[in-house]
Design an enzyme around this catalytic site. Structure first.
Site, PDB file in Angstrom:
ATOM      1  N   LYS A 127       0.833  -1.217   0.000  1.00 40.76           N
ATOM      2  CA  LYS A 127       0.000   0.000   0.000  1.00 40.76           C
ATOM      3  C   LYS A 127       0.863   1.260   0.000  1.00 40.76           C
ATOM      4  CE  LYS A 127      -2.096  -1.157   3.902  1.00 40.76           C
ATOM      5  NZ  LYS A 127      -1.593  -2.503   4.248  1.00 40.76           N
TER       6      LYS A 127
ATOM      7  N   ARG B  59      -9.750   0.138   8.400  1.00 39.00           N
ATOM      8  CA  ARG B  59      -9.217  -1.207   8.609  1.00 39.00           C
ATOM      9  C   ARG B  59     -10.260  -2.122   9.254  1.00 39.00           C
ATOM     10  NH1 ARG B  59      -3.453   0.195   8.444  1.00 39.00           N
ATOM     11  NH2 ARG B  59      -2.184  -1.666   8.521  1.00 39.00           N
TER      12      ARG B  59
ATOM     13  N   ARG C  75      11.705  -6.338   5.196  1.00 36.69           N
ATOM     14  CA  ARG C  75      11.478  -4.905   4.990  1.00 36.69           C
ATOM     15  C   ARG C  75      12.313  -4.052   5.952  1.00 36.69           C
ATOM     16  NH1 ARG C  75       5.527  -2.389   4.792  1.00 36.69           N
ATOM     17  NH2 ARG C  75       5.423  -2.981   6.996  1.00 36.69           N
TER      18      ARG C  75
ATOM     19  N   ARG D 150      11.134  -2.053  11.411  1.00 37.35           N
ATOM     20  CA  ARG D 150      10.013  -1.662  12.260  1.00 37.35           C
ATOM     21  C   ARG D 150       9.735  -2.773  13.276  1.00 37.35           C
ATOM     22  NH1 ARG D 150       5.363   0.176   7.999  1.00 37.35           N
ATOM     23  NH2 ARG D 150       4.155  -1.044   9.469  1.00 37.35           N
TER      24      ARG D 150
ATOM     25  N   ARG E 255      -0.411  -9.224  13.114  1.00 39.50           N
ATOM     26  CA  ARG E 255      -0.994  -8.348  12.082  1.00 39.50           C
ATOM     27  C   ARG E 255      -1.798  -9.156  11.070  1.00 39.50           C
ATOM     28  NH1 ARG E 255       4.122  -5.510   9.950  1.00 39.50           N
ATOM     29  NH2 ARG E 255       2.774  -4.221   8.691  1.00 39.50           N
TER      30      ARG E 255
HETATM   31  P1  AMP Z   1       0.653   0.415   8.350  1.00 39.43           P
HETATM   32  O1  AMP Z   1       1.793   1.348   8.201  1.00 39.43           O
HETATM   33  O2  AMP Z   1      -0.541   0.777   7.516  1.00 39.43           O
HETATM   34  O3  AMP Z   1       1.062  -1.033   8.186  1.00 39.43           O
HETATM   35  O4  AMP Z   1       0.147   0.549   9.871  1.00 39.43           O
HETATM   36  C1  AMP Z   1       1.015   0.273  10.955  1.00 39.43           C
HETATM   37  C2  AMP Z   1       0.222   0.120  12.250  1.00 39.43           C
HETATM   38  O5  AMP Z   1      -0.446   1.351  12.552  1.00 39.43           O
HETATM   39  C3  AMP Z   1      -0.867  -0.929  12.256  1.00 39.43           C
HETATM   40  O6  AMP Z   1      -0.379  -2.246  12.476  1.00 39.43           O
HETATM   41  C4  AMP Z   1      -1.724  -0.431  13.424  1.00 39.43           C
HETATM   42  O7  AMP Z   1      -1.089  -0.707  14.676  1.00 39.43           O
HETATM   43  C5  AMP Z   1      -1.686   1.084  13.213  1.00 39.43           C
HETATM   44  N1  AMP Z   1      -2.771   1.495  12.314  1.00 39.43           N
HETATM   45  C6  AMP Z   1      -2.638   1.998  11.044  1.00 39.43           C
HETATM   46  N2  AMP Z   1      -3.838   2.266  10.509  1.00 39.43           N
HETATM   47  C7  AMP Z   1      -4.751   1.931  11.450  1.00 39.43           C
HETATM   48  C8  AMP Z   1      -6.164   1.956  11.488  1.00 39.43           C
HETATM   49  N3  AMP Z   1      -6.890   2.366  10.436  1.00 39.43           N
HETATM   50  N4  AMP Z   1      -6.781   1.528  12.633  1.00 39.43           N
HETATM   51  C9  AMP Z   1      -6.072   1.133  13.707  1.00 39.43           C
HETATM   52  N5  AMP Z   1      -4.739   1.059  13.721  1.00 39.43           N
HETATM   53  C10 AMP Z   1      -4.071   1.448  12.613  1.00 39.43           C
END
Ligand code: AMP
Length: 213
Positions: free
Chosen positions: A13, A86, A125, A159, A170
């Site tokens: 994404k 999400r 990553r 990360r 996740r």
């Molecule tokens: P990402 O960078 O999109 O993989 O998001 C990293 C982390 O941020 C996720 O694993 C969640 O802990 C948090 N996060 C991101 N977007 C959301 C969301 N829409 N709702 C809740 N937690 C989120």
């Protein structure tokens, strides 16, 4: 055109959003990036979110929806929402926020990738701590091996949520909470399924084709 990008963790994404920003001049709103910036700046929001991010769990809706509402204030057309919604409650909240601002979602792009490829991508990553650019130890190291290609930063790290235990969490969170969004957007005729496997450029071309842009 207003779109959201969703899919399992590691589907690409963030990478595809960067390409769309660069080539189509779209505006990018990533909830993951917003949380990481808040954590880096040690804001109250960052302190609240950190434990959830590190463990690979979703930050509670009450916190996330408020943050998105603020980020979407004065939003104009041609945006990409990356990582939000999400779950179904967030999808309902997004509908309300967009209605209030007289905006409309055109396409919900779902990136499909096999579990084996996802695990390979996530475990290798690496991320630039300064600008968030994404690398991979095998498939996409920084060009000179040390500095971030985008900002020249040297702190390229793994990360916490790309560690094996957090990756498993996740994936489970995705299955239980995010996957049901496919049906939600399919019923509304907004779902665009895109094969997210292979190189970032191949995936980008498939997205362009799916969006007709
Ligand atoms: P990402 O960078 O999109 O993989 O998001 C990293 C982390 O941020 C996720 O694993 C969640 O802990 C948090 N996060 C991101 N977007 C959301 C969301 N829409 N709702 C809740 N937690 C989120």
């Amino acid at each position: 055109m207003n779109i959201l990008l969703f899919g399992p963790p590691g589907a690409g994404k963030g990478t595809q959003s960067s390409l769309l920003v660069e080539r189509k001049k779209m505006r990018h709103i990533s909830t993951g990036d917003l949380f990481r910036a808040a954590i880096k700046n040690q804001t109250p929001l960052g302190k609240e979110a950190k434990g959830y991010l590190d463990a690979g769990r979703l930050v509670p809706d009450s916190v996330t929806i408020g943050m998105v509402q603020e980020a979407l204030n004065e939003l104009r057309d041609d945006f990409i929402l990356d990582g939000f919604p999400r779950n179904l409650a967030q999808a309902d909240a997004l509908d309300m926020i967009l209605d209030e601002q007289k905006l409309k979602l055109d396409n919900a792009v779902f990136l499909e990738v096999s579990t084996d490829e996802l695990v390979e991508r996530l475990s290798g990553r690496r991320t630039c701590r300064t600008c968030g650019a994404s690398y991979h130890v095998k498939n996409k190291p920084p060009k000179d091996g040390v500095h971030c290609d985008t900002c020249g930063g040297t702190d390229i790290y793994q990360r916490a949520d790309d560690a094996p235990e957090a990756i498993r969490t996740r994936m489970q969170v995705y299955e239980a909470s995010t996957r049901p969004l496919k049906e939600y957007y399919e019923k509304r005729g907004e779902l665009r399924l895109v094969d997210g496997s292979g190189s970032e450029h191949d995936v980008y071309r498939r997205i362009e084709k799916a969006l007709g842009c």
